[in-house]
Structure formats: C-alpha cells, structure tokens
Design a protein around this motif. Structure first.
Motif, mmCIF file in Angstrom:
data_model
loop_
_atom_site.group_PDB
_atom_site.id
_atom_site.type_symbol
_atom_site.label_atom_id
_atom_site.label_comp_id
_atom_site.label_asym_id
_atom_site.label_seq_id
_atom_site.Cartn_x
_atom_site.Cartn_y
_atom_site.Cartn_z
ATOM 1 N N UNK A 78 34.388 48.192 104.911
ATOM 2 C CA UNK A 78 33.114 47.468 104.847
ATOM 3 C C UNK A 78 32.055 48.342 104.187
ATOM 4 N N UNK A 79 31.567 47.866 103.058
ATOM 5 C CA UNK A 79 30.598 48.640 102.294
ATOM 6 C C UNK A 79 29.227 47.970 102.282
ATOM 7 N N UNK A 80 28.193 48.802 102.109
ATOM 8 C CA UNK A 80 26.808 48.326 102.044
ATOM 9 C C UNK A 80 26.661 47.208 101.020
ATOM 10 N N UNK A 81 27.263 47.375 99.841
ATOM 11 C CA UNK A 81 27.052 46.399 98.758
ATOM 12 C C UNK A 81 27.484 44.983 99.155
ATOM 13 N N UNK A 82 28.400 44.852 100.091
ATOM 14 C CA UNK A 82 28.883 43.530 100.494
ATOM 15 C C UNK A 82 28.050 42.877 101.596
ATOM 16 N N UNK A 83 27.121 43.619 102.193
ATOM 17 C CA UNK A 83 26.353 43.055 103.312
ATOM 18 C C UNK A 83 24.845 43.208 103.148
ATOM 19 N N UNK A 84 24.390 43.861 102.087
ATOM 20 C CA UNK A 84 22.956 44.124 101.944
ATOM 21 C C UNK A 84 22.155 42.848 101.671
ATOM 22 N N UNK A 85 20.840 42.930 101.961
ATOM 23 C CA UNK A 85 19.914 41.829 101.663
ATOM 24 C C UNK A 85 18.980 42.262 100.535
ATOM 25 N N UNK A 86 18.168 41.286 100.103
ATOM 26 C CA UNK A 86 17.190 41.579 99.055
ATOM 27 C C UNK A 86 16.035 42.373 99.678
ATOM 28 N N UNK A 87 15.603 43.460 99.028
ATOM 29 C CA UNK A 87 14.526 44.256 99.616
ATOM 30 C C UNK A 87 13.159 43.607 99.383
ATOM 31 N N UNK A 88 12.243 43.799 100.314
ATOM 32 C CA UNK A 88 10.866 43.359 100.092
ATOM 33 C C UNK A 88 10.043 44.620 99.872
ATOM 34 N N UNK A 89 9.456 44.681 98.681
ATOM 35 C CA UNK A 89 8.807 45.895 98.219
ATOM 36 C C UNK A 89 7.319 45.622 97.984
ATOM 37 N N UNK A 90 6.465 46.568 98.389
ATOM 38 C CA UNK A 90 5.023 46.428 98.115
ATOM 39 C C UNK A 90 4.513 47.690 97.433
ATOM 40 N N UNK A 159 24.602 51.807 97.695
ATOM 41 C CA UNK A 159 25.427 50.605 97.850
ATOM 42 C C UNK A 159 26.922 50.914 98.056
ATOM 43 N N UNK A 160 27.354 52.095 97.647
ATOM 44 C CA UNK A 160 28.775 52.443 97.852
ATOM 45 C C UNK A 160 29.025 53.046 99.232
ATOM 46 N N UNK A 161 27.988 53.212 100.046
ATOM 47 C CA UNK A 161 28.181 53.809 101.371
ATOM 48 C C UNK A 161 28.882 52.830 102.315
ATOM 49 N N UNK A 162 29.506 53.404 103.333
ATOM 50 C CA UNK A 162 30.175 52.582 104.349
ATOM 51 C C UNK A 162 29.156 52.047 105.355
ATOM 52 N N UNK A 189 14.983 54.245 93.082
ATOM 53 C CA UNK A 189 14.647 52.822 92.942
ATOM 54 C C UNK A 189 15.247 52.073 94.119
ATOM 55 N N UNK A 190 14.497 51.107 94.659
ATOM 56 C CA UNK A 190 15.009 50.335 95.802
ATOM 57 C C UNK A 190 15.770 49.121 95.269
ATOM 58 N N UNK A 191 17.056 49.026 95.615
ATOM 59 C CA UNK A 191 17.863 47.911 95.103
ATOM 60 C C UNK A 191 18.291 46.950 96.209
ATOM 61 N N UNK A 192 18.117 47.361 97.464
ATOM 62 C CA UNK A 192 18.541 46.484 98.560
ATOM 63 C C UNK A 192 17.961 46.930 99.883
ATOM 64 N N UNK A 193 18.367 46.210 100.905
ATOM 65 C CA UNK A 193 17.850 46.476 102.260
ATOM 66 C C UNK A 193 19.002 46.225 103.212
ATOM 67 N N UNK A 194 19.169 47.130 104.174
ATOM 68 C CA UNK A 194 20.211 46.892 105.158
ATOM 69 C C UNK A 194 19.598 47.054 106.539
#
Ligand code: ADP
Length: 211
Positions: A78-90, A159-162, A189-194
C-alpha cells in the motif's frame, strides 16, 4: 469482491496441499471430484493471497505463512500515491480570517502554506486557527505566517512512500495529516495530502480489495 475469509472449498484445497504438496492442480481436482476449470478461481485466490505458492512443472505447495505474515505482506503493497487526496494550499500572505474561511469551504482539517514560488513553508491545523482566534484581535489583519507551524519542522512524505510509514509518522508526531511533496532544487512542492481518513481507507481496502 473476495473477502480474505476463505470458503469451505478453499479451506479443503489448503488442507490437501498442506498434506500432499507439491501437488498439481489436476491432482487436487481429482481428490475433490471436480474439474480443473472449476478449481481455477479458487487456486488463483489462494495463490494471490499468499497461502499457496505455484511453481511451473512442480505444482502447488503450502507457503506456511501465518495470517500476520500475510497481513504484513499486503501492508507493504500500500503506497501513498494510491490513497492520497488533493491538497488544499494557501499563500503565506493571507490572513487568519481567510484561512478559516478556506478551511470551511474546502472541508479539510489541515491547510498547507506556500510562498510565492509555490514552495511549502507552513502547516495550519484547526487548533492553530482556533488558538489565534482567542481574544479580540482583528483576524483579518493577522497573517497566517506568524501562527503556522513552519519549515524545517514539517513532517512530510513522498508519493512512493508506504502507507504504514505515514501512519507511524502521524502517531509519532501526534498530527492529523502530512503533505505529499516533490523535492525540487529550490524547495518542496505540495502534490498531495494524506490524512487519518486516507489511512483508514487503506485499512478497509486490505479487508475488501480483491486479493
Ligand atoms: P489539530 O490542531 O486540529 O489537533 P493536528 O493534530 O494535525 O491538528 O495539529 C497539531 C499541531 O501540529 C498544529 O500546531 C499543527 O500546525 C502541527 N502540524 C500539523 N500537521 C503537521 C505536519 N505535517 N508537520 C508538522 N507539524 C504539523
């Protein structure tokens, strides 16, 4: 969808292989008075779940793995890239008031703060914003960059992290979310949110995904 729970026939196949393995699919079918074709889906499930191993020209044998070992094997897929959400950035120049509005509008519990180059500089949680709201100061005049948790104290992941590594970090740091980042020469750069919710979804997937 196949639950990890095995049905009667699968349990029976496991017993046969345990006692007679290595054994061909043909021989298992004979013992069960079934055709090879009927057995094929069960053998596929047992092999994919890790209970059985298949060697070409030798047959099936019992892997001897316990439930815990199989769970560990599956967790390590199970990797981060398969479960991450869209980040909310300000932006780091917005006010605490605007950050509170963004948190409600975007329906998230953690905001990631970036500078003018879109590099990660801070994190804002619900409690950070609540804390800044205690008192009578005008929230529209307080910039978020004076209340946020800032670099280099931000826990991040790639994103490749477990997923299990992220879960450990969330517990260790007692936080709700991690930004998923990509390293560039000048910053992150922020590409996702977990979040804890994503981790919960990953846990549920272990029990209900095809195995
Ligand atoms: P809450 O404040 O709603 O309980 P958290 O437990 O996530 O939410 O946040 C607790 C503190 O940790 C806050 O001050 C927040 O800024 C900080 N924090 C949240 N996420 C991170 C992170 N990924 N790295 C470092 N600090 C964080």
């Amino acid at each position: 969808m196949n639950k990890i729970e095995l049905n009667k026939r699968q349990e029976h196949i496991l017993r046969i292989v345990k006692e007679n393995g290595p054994i061909t699919g043909e021989s298992i079918a004979e013992q069960l008075h079934l055709t090879r074709a009927t057995l094929r889906p069960d053998l596929a499930i047992l092999t994919m779940a890790g209970f059985l191993e298949a060697r070409p020209r030798v047959g099936y044998f019992y892997s001897g793995k316990t439930g815990t070992q199989l769970l560990t094997d599956n967790l390590s897929k199970l990797y981060v890239k398969d479960f991450q959400s869209i980040p909310v950035v300000v932006s780091d120049s917005i006010s605490v008031y605007d950050a509170i509005c963004t948190m409600f509008l975007e329906d998230v519990g953690t905001l990631f703060v970036v500078d003018q180059h879109a590099h990660l500089v801070g994190v804002l949680s619900r409690k950070d914003l609540l804390r800044a709201s205690i008192g009578k100061q005008d929230l529209t005049t307080i910039p978020v960059n004076i209340i946020m948790t800032r670099m280099p104290n931000i826990a991040m992941c790639m994103k490749e992290d477990l997923i299990i590594e992220v879960a450990k970090k969330l517990i260790e740091k007692q936080i709700d979310a991690l930004p998923v980042v990509k390293q560039t020469e000048s910053g992150y750069e922020v590409t996702g949110r977990i979040t804890k919710t994503n981790i919960t979804k990953a846990l549920v997937s272990l029990a209900t995904e095809e195995i």
